[in-house]
Design an enzyme around this catalytic site. Structure first.
Site, mmCIF file in Angstrom:
data_model
loop_
_atom_site.group_PDB
_atom_site.id
_atom_site.type_symbol
_atom_site.label_atom_id
_atom_site.label_comp_id
_atom_site.label_asym_id
_atom_site.label_seq_id
_atom_site.Cartn_x
_atom_site.Cartn_y
_atom_site.Cartn_z
ATOM 1 N N ALA A 46 2.982 -0.790 4.986
ATOM 2 C CA ALA A 46 2.507 -1.184 6.180
ATOM 3 C C ALA A 46 1.560 -2.313 6.318
ATOM 4 O O ALA A 46 1.789 -2.644 7.871
ATOM 5 C CB ALA A 46 1.347 0.174 6.708
ATOM 6 N N TYR A 76 11.766 8.591 1.063
ATOM 7 C CA TYR A 76 11.297 7.592 0.567
ATOM 8 C C TYR A 76 12.220 8.280 -0.751
ATOM 9 O O TYR A 76 12.636 7.263 -1.728
ATOM 10 C CB TYR A 76 10.332 7.288 -0.255
ATOM 11 N N HIS A 130 12.720 -2.624 1.629
ATOM 12 C CA HIS A 130 12.324 -1.253 2.369
ATOM 13 C C HIS A 130 13.342 -0.804 2.136
ATOM 14 O O HIS A 130 14.536 -0.943 1.905
ATOM 15 C CB HIS A 130 12.317 -1.311 4.098
ATOM 16 N N ASN A 170 7.797 -5.180 -1.179
ATOM 17 C CA ASN A 170 7.839 -4.096 -0.133
ATOM 18 C C ASN A 170 6.552 -4.184 0.249
ATOM 19 O O ASN A 170 5.724 -4.026 -0.646
ATOM 20 C CB ASN A 170 8.854 -3.208 -0.973
ATOM 21 N N ARG A 226 13.142 4.910 12.923
ATOM 22 C CA ARG A 226 12.022 5.358 12.174
ATOM 23 C C ARG A 226 11.030 5.484 13.866
ATOM 24 O O ARG A 226 11.802 4.634 14.243
ATOM 25 C CB ARG A 226 11.192 5.200 10.678
ATOM 26 N N ARG A 235 5.359 12.504 -2.995
ATOM 27 C CA ARG A 235 4.843 13.131 -1.661
ATOM 28 C C ARG A 235 6.035 12.399 -0.460
ATOM 29 O O ARG A 235 6.692 11.364 -1.068
ATOM 30 C CB ARG A 235 4.012 12.354 -0.736
ATOM 31 N N GLU A 267 12.162 -9.449 1.993
ATOM 32 C CA GLU A 267 11.783 -8.674 2.178
ATOM 33 C C GLU A 267 12.470 -7.568 2.466
ATOM 34 O O GLU A 267 13.899 -6.973 2.660
ATOM 35 C CB GLU A 267 11.239 -8.592 4.136
ATOM 36 N N PRO A 317 0.629 -0.646 -0.170
ATOM 37 C CA PRO A 317 0.027 -0.325 -0.069
ATOM 38 C C PRO A 317 0.997 1.065 -0.241
ATOM 39 O O PRO A 317 2.078 1.560 0.269
ATOM 40 C CB PRO A 317 -1.081 -0.317 0.992
ATOM 41 N N ASN A 318 0.558 2.036 -0.713
ATOM 42 C CA ASN A 318 0.572 3.515 -0.537
ATOM 43 C C ASN A 318 2.654 3.822 -2.042
ATOM 44 O O ASN A 318 2.264 4.552 -1.839
ATOM 45 C CB ASN A 318 1.098 4.113 0.261
HETATM 46 O O1 CA2 Z 1 10.587 1.858 3.569
HETATM 47 C C1 CA2 Z 1 9.914 1.642 3.067
HETATM 48 O O2 CA2 Z 1 9.619 0.770 1.853
HETATM 49 C C2 CA2 Z 1 8.227 1.033 3.713
HETATM 50 O O3 CA2 Z 1 8.082 -0.003 3.326
HETATM 51 C C3 CA2 Z 1 7.709 1.660 2.793
HETATM 52 C C4 CA2 Z 1 6.209 2.246 3.916
HETATM 53 C C5 CA2 Z 1 6.408 1.834 5.781
HETATM 54 O O4 CA2 Z 1 4.884 1.428 5.938
HETATM 55 C C6 CA2 Z 1 7.180 1.426 5.877
HETATM 56 O O5 CA2 Z 1 7.230 1.240 7.458
HETATM 57 C C7 CA2 Z 1 8.419 1.753 5.332
HETATM 58 C C8 CA2 Z 1 5.200 2.963 2.616
HETATM 59 C C9 CA2 Z 1 5.075 3.756 1.789
HETATM 60 C C10 CA2 Z 1 4.203 4.672 1.740
HETATM 61 O O6 CA2 Z 1 5.138 5.304 0.632
HETATM 62 C C11 CA2 Z 1 4.425 6.969 -0.028
HETATM 63 C C12 CA2 Z 1 5.360 7.418 -0.403
HETATM 64 C C13 CA2 Z 1 5.059 8.705 -0.813
HETATM 65 C C14 CA2 Z 1 4.664 9.689 0.250
HETATM 66 C C15 CA2 Z 1 3.971 8.549 1.227
HETATM 67 C C16 CA2 Z 1 3.954 6.558 1.698
#
Ligand code: CA2
Length: 145
Positions: free
Chosen positions: A78, A24, A101, A75, A108, A19, A99, A11-12
């Protein structure tokens, strides 16, 4: 026959590059997909790259990968921190799963320190920005030759 590695995104991650570039980086998911595809081309495997915001879809893709791929880089976003269903799906398949990230989840918030899938995967890569994807592919290529 060409080996295929699935790269699954949760997700996301479709919002990457739009963003939170401070966490990221500036690459979009399409940029990362292109990097994965060219790494695969150079090293002799194909990459099936997918993203879903839905937990059950990721479960279905893990099952599909078991028949079509030699390994999976995931990946899980969440869902990493919450999903018993993904843990069980990874345990249910016989190919190696890595896995990954983008961010260093351990640097974090506390709730990101726990992974529900880490105990089910072959290994974990985190904190190298979008290059974490290439590192996961390298690991899987090496494991499945
Ligand atoms: O660091 C990573 O790759 C994560 O898997 C990214 C997830 C986060 O929930 C994990 O804890 C770590 C979140 C991906 C959401 O990506 C966004 C991108 C742009 C704006 C907001 C969120």
């Amino acid at each position: 026959m060409t080996r295929t590695i699935f790269v699954l995104n949760g997700p996301n991650l479709n919002m990457l590059g739009k963003r939170e570039p401070g966490i990221y980086g500036g690459k979009t998911l399409a940029d990362i997909q292109a990097d994965c595809a060219s790494h695969g081309e150079i090293h002799g495997f194909s990459v099936d790259f997918r993203q879903s915001n839905h937990e059950g879809q990721l479960v279905d893709w893990l099952h599909e990968a078991n028949d079509k791929a030699v390994g999976v880089a995931i990946n899980a976003g969440a869902y990493t921190h919450t999903s018993v269903a993904l843990h069980d799906a990874i345990r249910a398949i016989s190919i190696p799963v890595v896995e990954l990230h983008i961010s260093n989840v351990h640097a974090r918030e506390e709730f990101r320190h726990k992974s529900m899938i880490a105990a089910a995967v072959k290994g974990v890569i985190c904190g190298f920005g979008p290059y974490s994807y290439v590192l996961a592919l390298q690991a899987l290529d090496n494991l499945t030759r």
